[in-house]
Design a protein around this motif. Structure first.
Motif, PDB file in Angstrom:
ATOM      1  N   ALA A 160       0.832  -1.205   0.000  1.00  0.00           N
ATOM      2  CA  ALA A 160       0.000   0.000   0.000  1.00  0.00           C
ATOM      3  C   ALA A 160       0.862   1.250   0.000  1.00  0.00           C
ATOM      4  O   ALA A 160       0.586   2.210  -0.726  1.00  0.00           O
ATOM      5  CB  ALA A 160      -0.925  -0.006   1.218  1.00  0.00           C
ATOM      6  N   GLN A 161       1.908   1.258   0.798  1.00  0.00           N
ATOM      7  CA  GLN A 161       2.762   2.437   0.878  1.00  0.00           C
ATOM      8  C   GLN A 161       3.477   2.687  -0.441  1.00  0.00           C
ATOM      9  O   GLN A 161       3.614   3.831  -0.880  1.00  0.00           O
ATOM     10  CB  GLN A 161       3.745   2.279   2.034  1.00  0.00           C
ATOM     11  N   GLN A 162       3.906   1.632  -1.088  1.00  0.00           N
ATOM     12  CA  GLN A 162       4.533   1.779  -2.401  1.00  0.00           C
ATOM     13  C   GLN A 162       3.538   2.354  -3.411  1.00  0.00           C
ATOM     14  O   GLN A 162       3.885   3.228  -4.222  1.00  0.00           O
ATOM     15  CB  GLN A 162       5.034   0.407  -2.860  1.00  0.00           C
ATOM     16  N   ALA A 163       2.287   1.891  -3.339  1.00  0.00           N
ATOM     17  CA  ALA A 163       1.265   2.404  -4.253  1.00  0.00           C
ATOM     18  C   ALA A 163       0.985   3.878  -3.994  1.00  0.00           C
ATOM     19  O   ALA A 163       0.797   4.662  -4.942  1.00  0.00           O
ATOM     20  CB  ALA A 163      -0.016   1.586  -4.110  1.00  0.00           C
ATOM     21  N   VAL A 164       0.958   4.279  -2.728  1.00  0.00           N
ATOM     22  CA  VAL A 164       0.676   5.677  -2.409  1.00  0.00           C
ATOM     23  C   VAL A 164       1.804   6.579  -2.899  1.00  0.00           C
ATOM     24  O   VAL A 164       1.557   7.696  -3.372  1.00  0.00           O
ATOM     25  CB  VAL A 164       0.422   5.858  -0.895  1.00  0.00           C
ATOM     26  N   VAL A 165       3.044   6.126  -2.821  1.00  0.00           N
ATOM     27  CA  VAL A 165       4.151   6.911  -3.375  1.00  0.00           C
ATOM     28  C   VAL A 165       3.880   7.196  -4.853  1.00  0.00           C
ATOM     29  O   VAL A 165       4.025   8.333  -5.326  1.00  0.00           O
ATOM     30  CB  VAL A 165       5.507   6.197  -3.196  1.00  0.00           C
ATOM     31  N   ASP A 166       3.465   6.179  -5.591  1.00  0.00           N
ATOM     32  CA  ASP A 166       3.148   6.372  -7.011  1.00  0.00           C
ATOM     33  C   ASP A 166       1.991   7.356  -7.190  1.00  0.00           C
ATOM     34  O   ASP A 166       2.004   8.195  -8.101  1.00  0.00           O
ATOM     35  CB  ASP A 166       2.768   5.029  -7.650  1.00  0.00           C
ATOM     36  N   GLN A 167       0.986   7.272  -6.334  1.00  0.00           N
ATOM     37  CA  GLN A 167      -0.171   8.163  -6.444  1.00  0.00           C
ATOM     38  C   GLN A 167       0.197   9.610  -6.151  1.00  0.00           C
ATOM     39  O   GLN A 167      -0.349  10.535  -6.765  1.00  0.00           O
ATOM     40  CB  GLN A 167      -1.277   7.686  -5.500  1.00  0.00           C
ATOM     41  N   LEU A 168       1.118   9.821  -5.230  1.00  0.00           N
ATOM     42  CA  LEU A 168       1.566  11.180  -4.942  1.00  0.00           C
ATOM     43  C   LEU A 168       2.208  11.815  -6.168  1.00  0.00           C
ATOM     44  O   LEU A 168       2.090  13.021  -6.393  1.00  0.00           O
ATOM     45  CB  LEU A 168       2.570  11.176  -3.786  1.00  0.00           C
ATOM     46  N   VAL A 169       2.880  11.002  -6.949  1.00  0.00           N
ATOM     47  CA  VAL A 169       3.498  11.496  -8.179  1.00  0.00           C
ATOM     48  C   VAL A 169       2.428  11.854  -9.204  1.00  0.00           C
ATOM     49  O   VAL A 169       2.510  12.879  -9.888  1.00  0.00           O
ATOM     50  CB  VAL A 169       4.462  10.440  -8.756  1.00  0.00           C
ATOM     51  N   ARG A 170       1.374  11.040  -9.282  1.00  0.00           N
ATOM     52  CA  ARG A 170       0.378  11.175 -10.351  1.00  0.00           C
ATOM     53  C   ARG A 170      -0.723  12.184 -10.061  1.00  0.00           C
ATOM     54  O   ARG A 170      -1.275  12.782 -10.985  1.00  0.00           O
ATOM     55  CB  ARG A 170      -0.245   9.805 -10.651  1.00  0.00           C
ATOM     56  N   HIS A 171      -1.077  12.352  -8.806  1.00  0.00           N
ATOM     57  CA  HIS A 171      -2.222  13.198  -8.465  1.00  0.00           C
ATOM     58  C   HIS A 171      -1.756  14.487  -7.791  1.00  0.00           C
ATOM     59  O   HIS A 171      -1.213  14.452  -6.681  1.00  0.00           O
ATOM     60  CB  HIS A 171      -3.183  12.448  -7.541  1.00  0.00           C
ATOM     61  N   PRO A 172      -1.988  15.633  -8.427  1.00  0.00           N
ATOM     62  CA  PRO A 172      -1.453  16.905  -7.912  1.00  0.00           C
ATOM     63  C   PRO A 172      -1.945  17.286  -6.522  1.00  0.00           C
ATOM     64  O   PRO A 172      -1.236  17.967  -5.782  1.00  0.00           O
ATOM     65  CB  PRO A 172      -1.917  17.938  -8.955  1.00  0.00           C
ATOM     66  N   ARG A 173      -3.140  16.849  -6.140  1.00  0.00           N
ATOM     67  CA  ARG A 173      -3.704  17.305  -4.863  1.00  0.00           C
ATOM     68  C   ARG A 173      -3.865  16.160  -3.855  1.00  0.00           C
ATOM     69  O   ARG A 173      -4.697  16.212  -2.964  1.00  0.00           O
ATOM     70  CB  ARG A 173      -5.024  18.041  -5.100  1.00  0.00           C
ATOM     71  N   VAL A 174      -3.031  15.154  -4.006  1.00  0.00           N
ATOM     72  CA  VAL A 174      -2.947  14.080  -3.017  1.00  0.00           C
ATOM     73  C   VAL A 174      -1.636  14.230  -2.261  1.00  0.00           C
ATOM     74  O   VAL A 174      -0.571  14.375  -2.869  1.00  0.00           O
ATOM     75  CB  VAL A 174      -3.038  12.692  -3.674  1.00  0.00           C
ATOM     76  N   TYR A 175      -1.731  14.198  -0.938  1.00  0.00           N
ATOM     77  CA  TYR A 175      -0.582  14.359  -0.043  1.00  0.00           C
ATOM     78  C   TYR A 175      -0.545  13.166   0.913  1.00  0.00           C
ATOM     79  O   TYR A 175      -1.535  12.456   1.069  1.00  0.00           O
ATOM     80  CB  TYR A 175      -0.700  15.655   0.769  1.00  0.00           C
ATOM     81  N   ALA A 176       0.581  12.951   1.542  1.00  0.00           N
ATOM     82  CA  ALA A 176       0.687  11.899   2.546  1.00  0.00           C
ATOM     83  C   ALA A 176       1.271  12.481   3.818  1.00  0.00           C
ATOM     84  O   ALA A 176       2.045  13.442   3.778  1.00  0.00           O
ATOM     85  CB  ALA A 176       1.578  10.757   2.039  1.00  0.00           C
ATOM     86  N   ASP A 177       0.882  11.891   4.962  1.00  0.00           N
ATOM     87  CA  ASP A 177       1.583  12.279   6.184  1.00  0.00           C
ATOM     88  C   ASP A 177       2.491  11.152   6.640  1.00  0.00           C
ATOM     89  O   ASP A 177       2.328   9.987   6.264  1.00  0.00           O
ATOM     90  CB  ASP A 177       0.620  12.788   7.268  1.00  0.00           C
ATOM     91  N   SER A 178       3.469  11.516   7.445  1.00  0.00           N
ATOM     92  CA  SER A 178       4.562  10.612   7.806  1.00  0.00           C
ATOM     93  C   SER A 178       4.302   9.808   9.068  1.00  0.00           C
ATOM     94  O   SER A 178       5.148   8.998   9.458  1.00  0.00           O
ATOM     95  CB  SER A 178       5.849  11.429   7.992  1.00  0.00           C
ATOM     96  N   SER A 179       3.160   9.995   9.702  1.00  0.00           N
ATOM     97  CA  SER A 179       2.937   9.394  11.012  1.00  0.00           C
ATOM     98  C   SER A 179       2.973   7.868  10.960  1.00  0.00           C
ATOM     99  O   SER A 179       2.309   7.240  10.129  1.00  0.00           O
ATOM    100  CB  SER A 179       1.586   9.858  11.580  1.00  0.00           C
ATOM    101  N   GLY A 180       3.759   7.285  11.849  1.00  0.00           N
ATOM    102  CA  GLY A 180       3.791   5.844  12.003  1.00  0.00           C
ATOM    103  C   GLY A 180       4.419   5.076  10.863  1.00  0.00           C
ATOM    104  O   GLY A 180       4.310   3.843  10.817  1.00  0.00           O
ATOM    105  N   VAL A 181       5.071   5.740   9.933  1.00  0.00           N
ATOM    106  CA  VAL A 181       5.718   5.041   8.815  1.00  0.00           C
ATOM    107  C   VAL A 181       7.039   4.457   9.309  1.00  0.00           C
ATOM    108  O   VAL A 181       7.957   5.180   9.663  1.00  0.00           O
ATOM    109  CB  VAL A 181       5.956   5.982   7.619  1.00  0.00           C
TER     110      VAL A 181
END
Length: 255
Positions: A160-181
Motif C-alpha cells: 500500500a505504501q509503495q502504491a501511495v508513493v506512485d499516487q503522490l506522483v500522479r495526483h497533484p492534490r494528493v498528499y501523505a503524512d509521515s505518522s507511524g511510517v
C-alpha cells in the motif's frame, strides 16, 4: 513554524482499545513543546457518535487556541444524510479547518467529498491499506486536497505504501503524512519522486511520541526549504485554502 498534522484528542466511548477510549493531551503537549512543535492538528478519538465527539473537541481546541487546530471526524455510513450539516457546524461554529474519515468506519463517499469541496478544506482519509481508493477519490474530485496518513498503512503494508508513493506522483492534490511510517526508505522515495511539497509531518499523537516522529523528518536530510515545507509549510498552505471568512478561526500565525 512546525505543525504536527496528525493527532487525536478527547475521549472515545467504545472502550475496547486505547484509540477509542481516551486521547489525553497533557503528555503530548509537553513532549511537542520540548520537540519544537508549534501547532498541532487534532481530531477526535474513535466514537459511536462523531457529532458528539466533534462538539467535545471544540472546547479542547479553544482552551489551547494558540497550539491546536481542529479537524472534524465523520463516519460516512452512519452519518450519511447529515455529513454536510456536521461539517458546516464544525467549520462555522467551531472554526475547524479540515475533516478526517477512517476506512475502518467507512471509506469516503460523494457526500463528504462534496462537503469538503464546498468549504475548500482538506480531507484526511486513512485508507487502511486500500490504496486503490485514492485513485477513485482523486479522479472524481481533482479539486479536493486529500491527505493520506501513514503513507497509506499504519499496519506496515509495504504494498500500500509503495502504491501511495506512485499516487503522490500522479495526483497533484494528493498528499501523505509521515505518522507511524516504519519503512523509512518510503519517506525517502516520497521526497525523491513526488517532491517535498507532497509530504506532511504527522506524529499520530498522543499514542506515538511527537519527538520521535519529528526526528524521522530531520533524518531525511532535505534542503532547509524542503524541510520547512514538510514540517509545516505544506499543511499551512492547505489550511489557508478554505473559502469561508476567517473571522471565527484562530490565526495560523500565532505561536
Amino acid at each position: 513554524m512546525v505543525i504536527d498534522g496528525h493527532c487525536h484528542a478527547g475521549q472515545g466511548d467504545l472502550l475496547t482499545a486505547p484509540w477509542n477510549t481516551d486521547a489525553p493531551l497533557h503528555a503530548y503537549l509537553r513532549r511537542a513543546r520540548a520537540a519544537g512543535i508549534d501547532r498541532t492538528v487534532v481530531f477526535p478519538a474513535f466514537h459511536s457518535d462523531y457529532a458528539v465527539a466533534n462538539d467535545a473537541l471544540a472546547p479542547i481546541v479553544a482552551r489551547h487556541a494558540r497550539r491546536l487546530i481542529g479537524f472534524a471526524f465523520v463516519h460516512c455510513a452512519r452519518d450519511a444524510g447529515r455529513i454536510d450539516e456536521m461539517i458546516d457546524r464544525a467549520v462555522r461554529r467551531h472554526g475547524f479547518r479540515g475533516v478526517k474519515v477512517h476506512g475502518h468506519d467507512g471509506m469516503p463517499t460523494r457526500e463528504v467529498c462534496e462537503a469538503v469541496r464546498r468549504f475548500g478544506i482538506p480531507l484526511l482519509v486513512d485508507v487502511v491499506g486500500r490504496a486503490y481508493v485514492i485513485d477513485m477519490l482523486a479522479g472524481a474530485y481533482p479539486d479536493v486536497d486529500f491527505i493520506v496518513p501513514h503513507l497509506g498503512s499504519f499496519a506496515d503494508d509495504w504494498r500500500a505504501q509503495q502504491a501511495v508513493v506512485d499516487q503522490l506522483v500522479r495526483h497533484p492534490r494528493v498528499y501523505a503524512d509521515s505518522s507511524g511510517v516504519r519503512r523509512f526508505d518510503y519517506l525517502v522515495e516520497v521526497v525523491r519522486r513526488a517532491g517535498a511539497r507532497k509530504l506532511i509531518f504527522g506524529s499520530d499523537g498522543p499514542y506515538l511520541h511527537p519527538g520521535v516522529e519529528l526526528q524521522k523528518i530531520r533524518l531525511l536530510g532535505m534542503k532547509p526549504g524542503d524541510e520547512a515545507a514538510v514540517l509545516g509549510g505544506n499543511m499551512l498552505r492547505l489550511l489557508r485554502s478554505r473559502r469561508l471568512p476567517q473571522a471565527r478561526c484562530v490565526s495560523l500565525s500565532a505561536h
